[in-house]
Write an enzyme that holds these catalytic residues in place. Structure first.
Site, mmCIF file in Angstrom:
data_model
loop_
_atom_site.group_PDB
_atom_site.id
_atom_site.type_symbol
_atom_site.label_atom_id
_atom_site.label_comp_id
_atom_site.label_asym_id
_atom_site.label_seq_id
_atom_site.Cartn_x
_atom_site.Cartn_y
_atom_site.Cartn_z
ATOM 1 N N ASN A 108 0.865 -1.247 0.070
ATOM 2 C CA ASN A 108 0.001 0.066 0.067
ATOM 3 C C ASN A 108 0.789 1.362 0.116
ATOM 4 O O ASN A 108 1.989 1.275 0.568
ATOM 5 C CB ASN A 108 -0.922 -0.070 1.025
ATOM 6 N N ARG A 109 0.302 2.175 -0.742
ATOM 7 C CA ARG A 109 0.941 3.515 -0.761
ATOM 8 C C ARG A 109 -0.222 4.357 -0.409
ATOM 9 O O ARG A 109 -0.118 5.464 -1.239
ATOM 10 C CB ARG A 109 1.815 3.986 -1.863
ATOM 11 N N SER A 172 5.184 5.248 8.978
ATOM 12 C CA SER A 172 4.745 4.787 7.560
ATOM 13 C C SER A 172 5.442 5.316 6.636
ATOM 14 O O SER A 172 6.187 6.468 6.526
ATOM 15 C CB SER A 172 3.162 5.603 7.417
ATOM 16 N N ASN A 174 4.827 5.970 3.479
ATOM 17 C CA ASN A 174 3.986 6.669 2.635
ATOM 18 C C ASN A 174 3.904 8.128 2.631
ATOM 19 O O ASN A 174 2.983 8.857 1.837
ATOM 20 C CB ASN A 174 2.817 6.094 2.269
ATOM 21 N N ASN A 243 5.206 -1.431 11.635
ATOM 22 C CA ASN A 243 4.639 -1.087 10.689
ATOM 23 C C ASN A 243 5.164 -1.713 9.219
ATOM 24 O O ASN A 243 5.515 -3.024 9.574
ATOM 25 C CB ASN A 243 4.902 0.483 10.228
ATOM 26 N N GLY A 265 1.770 -8.236 5.552
ATOM 27 C CA GLY A 265 1.445 -9.605 5.315
ATOM 28 C C GLY A 265 2.723 -10.602 5.623
ATOM 29 O O GLY A 265 3.707 -9.991 6.429
ATOM 30 N N GLY A 294 2.611 -9.675 9.919
ATOM 31 C CA GLY A 294 2.676 -10.883 9.264
ATOM 32 C C GLY A 294 2.231 -12.072 10.213
ATOM 33 O O GLY A 294 2.297 -12.997 10.001
#
EC number: 1.3.5.2
Length: 335
Positions: A108-109, A172, A174, A243, A265, A294
């Site tokens: 994700n970004r 994060s 992003n 994160n 994940g 994870g």
């Protein structure tokens, strides 16, 4: 049931599927079709709070606090919403969310897309949820990194009366330069400012709301030791590890391996556990750790507790396993 639903959802664009799933969950909740379950299966104390069980929902699934009641019916011991910023912002351009099913991963970004802290507070006030609620706070993309503390202080002040605990998201990948706040003088200055504001707000509201900080999995041992020193010296209440990772080498030659953003994940499992163990060694029991990253099956949650976490959080595992993952984790922790 969920494997069939997942096949349908995975045929949709990842972000559209995200919203569809949450809307469907909310509808099922409103119709009273989610079985009422006793989530007091393994009570634990975390940052002074009494949790009915140690399996929580990580931030990112419900960014605006729109689905608190429905998510609260799934058996979690605590729920964390956000990341939220002072002002609404759209986040990064789409597409910005990608599944990597061959590796049970998600990239994700998103870029802290959210409706702003004021809207979140209104959503919380409309909620009937009475459990442990964390609010994850961040900075707006347009705020210069040298002024980041201002954004965190705004969110802290507005969220304080409505949160069971508050998480400071400085990890994060992003938001430009955000991870620079994880080190040295920048980290000390930010956390000291937030702890001072926390003390003021505790006096105003007559209640103490714990502060946790969320860190990245892409840290070396020296950086982890430095963070441990700072969080102990400023007397933070907790730390969340970790994160998403910017390291996509585990994806090999997969077509999505070159996508920008954070990877979560199964691919982050080992990196997250490494940070958790090193952090636990350097924290030396001075403050609790929430382990996230994870957790794809019950044994993964048990591993994090064994490595030093007091509680755990799940997110990407829910996308691949569905709500049954919560019970699976609780069952593993009860052994």
């Amino acid at each position: 049931m969920y494997p069939l639903a997942r096949r349908i959802l995975f045929a949709l664009d990842a972000e559209k599927a995200h919203h569809f799933t949450l809307d469907a969950l909310y509808t099922v909740y409103k119709l009273g079709l989610i079985p009422v379950t006793d989530n007091r299966t393994k009570p634990v104390k975390l940052m002074g709070m009494d949790l009915p069980n140690p399996v929580g929902l990580a931030a990112g699934l419900d960014k605006n606090g729109e689905y608190i009641d429905a998510l609260g019916a799934l058996g979690f011991g605590f729920i964390e919403i956000g990341t939220v910023t002072p002002k609404p912002q759209p986040g990064n351009p789409q597409p910005r969310l990608f599944r990597v099913p061959e590796h049970q991963g998600i990239i994700n970004r998103m870029g802290f897309n959210n409706h702003g802290i004021d809207t979140m507070i209104r959503n919380i006030e409309k909620s009937k949820f009475s459990g442990v609620l964390g609010i994850n706070i961040g900075k707006n993309a347009v705020t210069p990194i040298e002024n980041a503390a201002d954004d965190y202080l705004i969110c802290l002040e507005k969220a304080y009366a409505h949160a069971s605990y508050i998480t400071v998201n400085i990890s994060s990948p992003n938001t430009k330069n955000l991870r620079a706040l994880q080190g040295g003088d920048e980290l000390s200055a930010l956390l000291e400012a937030l702890k001072n504001k926390q003390a003021q707000l505790a006096s105003v509201y007559g209640k103490y709301v714990p502060l946790a900080v969320k860190i990245a999995p892409d840290l070396d041992e020296a950086q982890i030791e430095d963070i441990a020193h700072v969080v102990k010296s400023v007397e933070m209440d907790g730390i969340i590890a970790t994160n998403t990772t910017i390291d996509k080498s585990s994806l090999g030659s997969h077509p999505l391996a070159g996508e920008q953003g954070g990877l979560s994940g199964l691919p982050v499992h080992e990196k997250s556990n490494r940070v958790l163990k090193l952090l636990a060694d350097h924290i030396d029991g001075k403050l609790p750790i929430i382990g996230v990253g994870g957790i794809m099956e019950g044994g993964d949650a048990a591993d994090k507790i064994r490595l030093g976490a007091t509680a755990v959080q799940v997110y990407s595992g829910l996308i691949y396993k569905g709500p049954a993952l919560v019970k699976e984790c609780l069952k593993a922790l009860a052994r």
